[in-house]
Write an enzyme that holds these catalytic residues in place. Structure first.
Site, short mmCIF file in Angstrom:
data_model
loop_
_atom_site.label_atom_id
_atom_site.label_comp_id
_atom_site.label_asym_id
_atom_site.label_seq_id
_atom_site.Cartn_x
_atom_site.Cartn_y
_atom_site.Cartn_z
N ASN A 15 34.06 31.45 56.93
CA ASN A 15 33.54 31.83 55.61
C ASN A 15 34.41 31.33 54.47
O ASN A 15 35.62 31.56 54.47
CB ASN A 15 33.39 33.34 55.56
CG ASN A 15 32.61 33.85 56.76
OD1 ASN A 15 31.50 33.44 56.99
ND2 ASN A 15 33.24 34.71 57.57
N ARG A 63 37.41 39.47 62.10
CA ARG A 63 36.13 39.95 61.57
C ARG A 63 35.24 38.76 61.36
O ARG A 63 35.70 37.76 60.78
CB ARG A 63 36.32 40.60 60.22
CG ARG A 63 36.54 42.04 60.33
CD ARG A 63 35.59 42.81 59.42
NE ARG A 63 36.09 44.16 59.39
CZ ARG A 63 35.84 45.02 58.44
NH1 ARG A 63 35.04 44.69 57.45
NH2 ARG A 63 36.33 46.22 58.51
N CYS A 64 33.99 38.88 61.75
CA CYS A 64 33.08 37.74 61.57
C CYS A 64 32.99 37.34 60.12
O CYS A 64 32.83 36.16 59.80
CB CYS A 64 31.71 38.08 62.12
SG CYS A 64 31.01 39.54 61.35
N ALA A 65 33.09 38.31 59.20
CA ALA A 65 32.92 38.00 57.78
C ALA A 65 34.24 37.80 57.06
O ALA A 65 34.27 37.71 55.83
CB ALA A 65 32.10 39.10 57.11
#
Ligand code: NAD
Length: 480
Positions: A254, A282-284
């Site tokens: 991201n 964390r994916c985000a």
């Protein structure tokens, strides 16, 4: 801690089930063994699916309101035992108890959102044919498998289990190898809340072993997967021949774009918080910080100053905790070393902390090419890269230059530039003047490209995955 068991079993048809084989779960914060965990096999996967199949008709036959009441009771119990769950999460994930408590609160909010949906109103359509009434109803998607990642283990289970059960499905949850007890804890809570045995089963073990066996089981009608893109793709292939409904929520790379007109204090705070949240696991989380050259040096100075104040560990004032296991810690350190060997500059960190536990010092790189491996692959660690770009145009192009398309953010005081960024980003999430992470239970989340295959959780949109529409028409003769 008293409630963490020394042995962790499967949970099938409302009771703990042993396995022949076990593996060790290590506490990432002190490297000591926490428990022996069942290493499930195909027969045990089949046993769990059988329990879910046998309990399906009764649970699917209940009204949404009755199922929501079970959810409500489970939420009440989770609230009562919030501290116990926070301790389990803190131990398994290697973070502070305060950090874990924040996650439990998010899990509770998610549960409350779904439990408040007491009925599924059918959609009434008008038929073009005479004397025909027409409506769309929701029906359960069937017997499903829920596969979860290791990060945010309680919120991860909550995101799937509440909508799955509300919709009338019965499910087998595949616990993550590194966070094995959270799922069983939830299943026990649901039993106490009155959920019939077999509706929510949990298995333990290694992904390519019991996970694969679950995915290949012909009785499984849907799979909700959150994890890496590589595993997501393996699951799609393994279930393709049966045309199983599969939701993939996977990784991110991201970007945060910092413009010349940004409030730099806000941009620095947002970029640091997004890069190091949960040690970057964390994916985000943000991993690409793209800064226009007019403010690059100033941003970098303040960014590094703030990074140097970060506290690592499991004390409540720590900014982030451990990497989940030794193998992943080594992979993160190797990724940094590899980037440096290809010409990147290490601005800080890049090493393991001299503490017991798998802790990595806050690490920042610059001078990395957009196509370098570390620019394109998800590192999932506390390792942001700073990129210097000429202008907004180059920033947007670089931000979009990724196979992952999950979250993104821009820091700018210009409404026009913010709107332009929103329009041009090909991603699932855009934030303006805020970090890339953070979600709310009523808001659907997910990405494009390697980040996901189009389904969204949570929010009401999750109901579209966990249920199937049924078109119903009634023809009548039109005379009384
Ligand atoms: P992973 O893919 O290694 O494992 C995820 C789960 O899949 C585990 O439970 C594992 O046992 C299981 N698994 C592995 N191989 C399998 C197979 N062949 N068949 C069935 N199951 C199998 O992922 P991870 O590294 O544990 O989790 C981190 C990843 O999850 C990151 O990529 C992160 O970005 C992503 N993630 C995404 C979101 C999102 O909402 N988009 C949220 C959290 C995490």
């Amino acid at each position: 801690m008293n409630s963490y068991p020394s042995k962790i079993f499967h949970w099938i048809a409302g009771r703990e089930v042993e396995s022949n084989d076990y593996f060790a779960k290590i506490n990432p914060a002190d490297e000591k063994k926490l428990a022996d965990v069942a290493r499930g096999n195909r027969a045990e996967a089949d046993q769990a699916v059988k329990a879910a199949v046998e309990s399906f008709e009764a649970w699917a036959g209940m009204s949404v309101n009755e199922r929501a009441e079970v959810l409500d009771r489970a939420i009440g119990l989770i609230e009562q035992k919030r501290d116990e769950l926070a301790e389990i999460v803190a131990l398994e994930f290697g973070e502070s108890k305060k950090g874990a408590q924040g996650e439990i609160d998010a899990a509770i909010k998610c549960g409350k959102f779904f439990a408040a949906i007491k009925s599924f109103e059918p959609e009434i359509l008008e038929s073009s044919l005479p004397n025909r009434s027409l409506r769309l109803e929701r029906q359960p998607a069937g017997v499903g498998v829920l596969i979860v990642p290791f990060n945010n283990p309680a919120a991860g289970v909550a995101w799937k289990i509440f909508p799955a059960l509300l919709c009338g499905n019965t499910v087998v949850l595949k616990s993550h190898e590194d966070t094995p007890y959270v799922g069983v804890w939830f299943a026990k809570i649901f039993q106490e809340a009155g959920l019939p045995d077999g509706v929510f089963d949990v298995v333990q073990g290694v992904g390519p072993e019991i996970g694969q066996a679950l995915v290949e089981n012909p009785k499984v009608g849907f799979i909700s997967f959150t994890g890496s893109s590589r595993t997501g793709s393996a699951i799609l292939k393994a279930s393709a021949d049966r045309m199983v409904k599969v939701s993939i929520e996977s990784g991110g790379k991201n970007p945060i774009v910092v413009c010349a007109d940004a409030d730099l204090d806000k941009a620095v705070a947002g970029a640091v918080s997004a890069s190091f949240i949960d040690a970057g696991q964390r994916c985000a989380a943000a991993s690409r910080i793209i800064v226009v050259e007019q403010v690059y040096d100033e941003f970098k100075k303040h960014f590094l100053e703030k990074v140097k104040t970060l506290k690592v560990g499991v004390a409540d004032d720590a900014n982030y905790g451990a990497i989940i296991n030794e193998r992943r810690m080594q992979a993160i350190l190797d990724a940094v070393k590899g980037a440096v060997s290809r010409g990147a500059t290490l601005l800080c960190g890049g090493e393991r902390l001299k503490l017991l536990g798998f802790f990595i010092a806050p690490t920042v790189l610059e001078g990395v090419l957009p196509d370098d491996e570390i620019s394109r692959t998800e590192v999932f660690g506390p390792v942001p890269v700073l990129y210097r770009v000429r202008d907004f145009e180059e920033a947007v192009a670089l931000a979009n230059h990724s196979d992952y398309k999950l979250s993104s953010a821009i820091f700018t005081e210009s409404l026009n530039r913010a709107e332009e960024f929103i329009k041009r980003m090909r991603v699932g999430v855009v934030r303006v003047n805020a970090p890339t992470y953070g979600s709310e239970p009523h808001v659907p989340f997910g990405g494009l490209g390697l980040s996901g295959n189009g389904w969204r959780e949570p929010g009401r949109q999750a109901l579209d995955f966990y249920s199937e529409l049924k078109q119903v028409s009634i023809d009548y003769h039109g005379q009384s």
